[in-house]
Design an enzyme around this catalytic site. Structure first.
Site, PDB file in Angstrom:
ATOM      1  N   GLU A  80      -5.306  -4.574  10.785  1.00  0.00           N
ATOM      2  CA  GLU A  80      -4.243  -3.594  11.008  1.00  0.00           C
ATOM      3  C   GLU A  80      -4.512  -2.843  12.307  1.00  0.00           C
ATOM      4  O   GLU A  80      -5.283  -1.865  12.309  1.00  0.00           O
ATOM      5  CB  GLU A  80      -4.197  -2.597   9.851  1.00  0.00           C
ATOM      6  CG  GLU A  80      -3.955  -3.233   8.498  1.00  0.00           C
ATOM      7  CD  GLU A  80      -3.363  -2.241   7.503  1.00  0.00           C
ATOM      8  OE1 GLU A  80      -2.294  -2.538   6.972  1.00  0.00           O
ATOM      9  OE2 GLU A  80      -3.967  -1.178   7.287  1.00  0.00           O
ATOM     10  N   ASN A 103       0.873  -1.177   0.000  1.00  0.00           N
ATOM     11  CA  ASN A 103       0.000   0.000   0.000  1.00  0.00           C
ATOM     12  C   ASN A 103       0.908   1.224   0.000  1.00  0.00           C
ATOM     13  O   ASN A 103       1.515   1.538   1.019  1.00  0.00           O
ATOM     14  CB  ASN A 103      -0.893  -0.021   1.251  1.00  0.00           C
ATOM     15  CG  ASN A 103      -1.640   1.283   1.444  1.00  0.00           C
ATOM     16  OD1 ASN A 103      -1.791   2.060   0.500  1.00  0.00           O
ATOM     17  ND2 ASN A 103      -2.116   1.523   2.663  1.00  0.00           N
ATOM     18  N   TRP A 104       0.992   1.864  -1.167  1.00  0.00           N
ATOM     19  CA  TRP A 104       1.902   3.015  -1.281  1.00  0.00           C
ATOM     20  C   TRP A 104       1.322   4.276  -0.639  1.00  0.00           C
ATOM     21  O   TRP A 104       1.998   5.280  -0.546  1.00  0.00           O
ATOM     22  CB  TRP A 104       2.225   3.276  -2.754  1.00  0.00           C
ATOM     23  CG  TRP A 104       3.328   2.398  -3.297  1.00  0.00           C
ATOM     24  CD1 TRP A 104       3.774   1.206  -2.789  1.00  0.00           C
ATOM     25  CD2 TRP A 104       4.139   2.656  -4.458  1.00  0.00           C
ATOM     26  NE1 TRP A 104       4.795   0.711  -3.557  1.00  0.00           N
ATOM     27  CE2 TRP A 104       5.036   1.578  -4.594  1.00  0.00           C
ATOM     28  CE3 TRP A 104       4.175   3.675  -5.411  1.00  0.00           C
ATOM     29  CZ2 TRP A 104       5.978   1.497  -5.632  1.00  0.00           C
ATOM     30  CZ3 TRP A 104       5.101   3.598  -6.449  1.00  0.00           C
ATOM     31  CH2 TRP A 104       5.992   2.528  -6.550  1.00  0.00           C
ATOM     32  N   LYS A 105       0.057   4.252  -0.269  1.00  0.00           N
ATOM     33  CA  LYS A 105      -0.602   5.448   0.297  1.00  0.00           C
ATOM     34  C   LYS A 105      -0.417   6.626  -0.678  1.00  0.00           C
ATOM     35  O   LYS A 105      -0.405   6.413  -1.883  1.00  0.00           O
ATOM     36  CB  LYS A 105      -0.054   5.754   1.684  1.00  0.00           C
ATOM     37  CG  LYS A 105      -0.059   4.546   2.617  1.00  0.00           C
ATOM     38  CD  LYS A 105       0.173   4.940   4.034  1.00  0.00           C
ATOM     39  CE  LYS A 105       0.305   3.692   4.887  1.00  0.00           C
ATOM     40  NZ  LYS A 105       0.137   3.967   6.296  1.00  0.00           N
ATOM     41  N   GLY A 128       2.760  -1.189   4.299  1.00  0.00           N
ATOM     42  CA  GLY A 128       2.772   0.221   3.933  1.00  0.00           C
ATOM     43  C   GLY A 128       4.177   0.671   3.551  1.00  0.00           C
ATOM     44  O   GLY A 128       4.646   0.446   2.435  1.00  0.00           O
ATOM     45  N   GLY A 129       4.873   1.289   4.502  1.00  0.00           N
ATOM     46  CA  GLY A 129       6.174   1.908   4.226  1.00  0.00           C
ATOM     47  C   GLY A 129       7.168   0.994   3.531  1.00  0.00           C
ATOM     48  O   GLY A 129       7.892   1.433   2.623  1.00  0.00           O
ATOM     49  N   SER A 136       3.561  -2.136  10.414  1.00  0.00           N
ATOM     50  CA  SER A 136       5.017  -2.205  10.657  1.00  0.00           C
ATOM     51  C   SER A 136       5.650  -3.514  10.191  1.00  0.00           C
ATOM     52  O   SER A 136       6.625  -3.977  10.784  1.00  0.00           O
ATOM     53  CB  SER A 136       5.332  -1.948  12.140  1.00  0.00           C
ATOM     54  OG  SER A 136       4.987  -0.630  12.486  1.00  0.00           O
ATOM     55  N   GLU A 174      -6.836   5.035   7.735  1.00  0.00           N
ATOM     56  CA  GLU A 174      -6.645   6.454   7.408  1.00  0.00           C
ATOM     57  C   GLU A 174      -7.874   7.016   6.700  1.00  0.00           C
ATOM     58  O   GLU A 174      -8.180   8.203   6.845  1.00  0.00           O
ATOM     59  CB  GLU A 174      -5.366   6.615   6.564  1.00  0.00           C
ATOM     60  CG  GLU A 174      -4.126   6.383   7.429  1.00  0.00           C
ATOM     61  CD  GLU A 174      -2.908   5.868   6.692  1.00  0.00           C
ATOM     62  OE1 GLU A 174      -2.864   5.915   5.450  1.00  0.00           O
ATOM     63  OE2 GLU A 174      -1.982   5.381   7.382  1.00  0.00           O
ATOM     64  N   HIS A 212      -9.438   1.438   4.904  1.00  0.00           N
ATOM     65  CA  HIS A 212      -8.162   1.624   5.603  1.00  0.00           C
ATOM     66  C   HIS A 212      -8.388   2.599   6.758  1.00  0.00           C
ATOM     67  O   HIS A 212      -9.195   3.531   6.650  1.00  0.00           O
ATOM     68  CB  HIS A 212      -7.109   2.169   4.636  1.00  0.00           C
ATOM     69  CG  HIS A 212      -5.733   2.158   5.207  1.00  0.00           C
ATOM     70  ND1 HIS A 212      -5.290   3.117   6.094  1.00  0.00           N
ATOM     71  CD2 HIS A 212      -4.704   1.280   5.053  1.00  0.00           C
ATOM     72  CE1 HIS A 212      -4.046   2.838   6.448  1.00  0.00           C
ATOM     73  NE2 HIS A 212      -3.667   1.724   5.829  1.00  0.00           N
ATOM     74  N   GLY A 235       2.800   2.127  10.917  1.00  0.00           N
ATOM     75  CA  GLY A 235       3.850   3.139  10.801  1.00  0.00           C
ATOM     76  C   GLY A 235       4.578   3.446  12.101  1.00  0.00           C
ATOM     77  O   GLY A 235       5.332   4.418  12.169  1.00  0.00           O
TER      78      GLY A 235
HETATM   79  C1  PEP Z   1      -0.716   0.458   6.268  1.00  0.00           C
HETATM   80  O1  PEP Z   1      -0.906   1.654   6.418  1.00  0.00           O
HETATM   81  O2  PEP Z   1      -1.520  -0.222   5.620  1.00  0.00           O
HETATM   82  C2  PEP Z   1       0.471  -0.125   6.874  1.00  0.00           C
HETATM   83  C3  PEP Z   1       0.440  -1.387   7.165  1.00  0.00           C
HETATM   84  O3  PEP Z   1       1.534   0.715   7.095  1.00  0.00           O
HETATM   85  P1  PEP Z   1       2.995   0.309   7.661  1.00  0.00           P
HETATM   86  O4  PEP Z   1       3.374  -1.008   7.045  1.00  0.00           O
HETATM   87  O5  PEP Z   1       3.877   1.429   7.211  1.00  0.00           O
HETATM   88  O6  PEP Z   1       2.859   0.201   9.145  1.00  0.00           O
END
Ligand code: PEP
Length: 270
Positions: A184, A29-31, A250-251, A229, A116, A114, A190
């Site tokens: 999640e 997920n590049w956001k 994500g990241g 994470s 967010e 999500h 994050g």
């Molecule tokens: C996400 O926002 O879907 C996520 C899992 O982020 P991260 O891996 O950066 O915690």
């Protein structure tokens, strides 16, 4: 890799075998990150997946502006998805994108609900359920996200909060081939903080029970992804848990090398 002929699952027509061995899904997920130069990361993932296919379906969900170009760049080696969709098919909804538009752009999946989106755009369970139905209508895999806040976990409400989100966000009739759940915990996104393996097992087992309650046999088969994470350093331990049907990243999905290391951490027996 996602097989277009088989939906999200690896070719396997034996339902009993499928229940035992759900092919994992590694989803990025590049956001709100990524412009044309970052398509080189997509190219690198495609080249690696071609050279060394991982024992998992691979998907990267991107900002809508990149989808068409990323689909061309990925060249069918792995799937591209969207990060959100409208519940509507078309109409006077300025700035929105329908699930059908994502499909038309070449997307195979879409993330809905999500945290967010829930937090910054006021998306309720009912809105998320409507978006999940839209994904089904368009023939996209819906990755429906749920998860508790830190305060809810500390208050001993993590299981009940997630059960409520499933009841409200997962429409009747969703199928295992058209749906995945992204668990999640908000406090893990994050943050570098991770639930313990015991906490992941407890929650994924609970989610499975909730899904079986609301979807019957389909609920036994659909993939439950862990997200929050996930990195190359912890992916192997998470993916080794039999309750975990993949990860939502994500990241660590932004750089091909990091994401590929996570793909490579999928147990070969999976
Ligand atoms: C996400 O926002 O879907 C996520 C899992 O982020 P991260 O891996 O950066 O915690």
């Amino acid at each position: 890799m996602l097989d277009p002929a088989q939906g999200i699952h690896a070719p396997n027509s034996d339902p009993a075998a499928l229940a035992e061995h759900i092919r994992p899904l590694i989803a990025g997920n590049w956001k709100m990150h990524g412009m044309a130069p970052q398509l080189s990361e997509i190219e690198a993932v495609a080249a690696s997946v071609k050279a060394t296919p991982p024992p998992a379906d691979v998907l990267i969900c991107l900002p809508a502006t990149l989808i068409t170009r990323a689909v061309q760049t990925a060249a069918g080696r792995f799937a591209i998805g969207g990060e959100n969709c409208s519940a509507q098919i078309s109409g006077s909804f300025t700035g929105d994108l329908s699930a059908e538009m994502l499909k038309d752009a070449g997307a195979r999946a879409v993330i809905v609900g999500h945290s967010e989106r829930r937090q910054y755009h006021g998306e309720t369970d009912a809105i998320v359920a409507a978006k999940a139905k839209a994904a089904r209508r368009a023939g996209l895999l819906a990755i429906i996200c749920i998860g508790e806040t830190n305060a809810q976990r500390l208050a001993g409400k993590a299981l009940s909060v997630c059960a409520e989100q499933i009841a409200g966000s997962v429409p009747d009739g969703m199928t295992a081939s058209g749906t995945a759940i992204g668990y999640e915990p908000l406090w893990a996104i994050g943050s570098g903080h991770m639930p313990t393996p015991e906490q992941i097992i407890e929650m994924h087992t609970h989610i499975r029970q909730c899904l079986t309650h609301c979807l019957g046999a389909e609920g036994k088969k659909l993939r439950i992804l862990y997200g929050g994470s996930v990195k190359s350093s912890n992916a192997r331990a998470i993916l080794a848990l039999p309750e975990v049907g993949g990860v939502l990243v994500g990241g660590a999905s932004l750089k091909a090398a990091d994401f590929l290391a996570i793909c490579g951490a999928t147990p070969v027996s999976a």
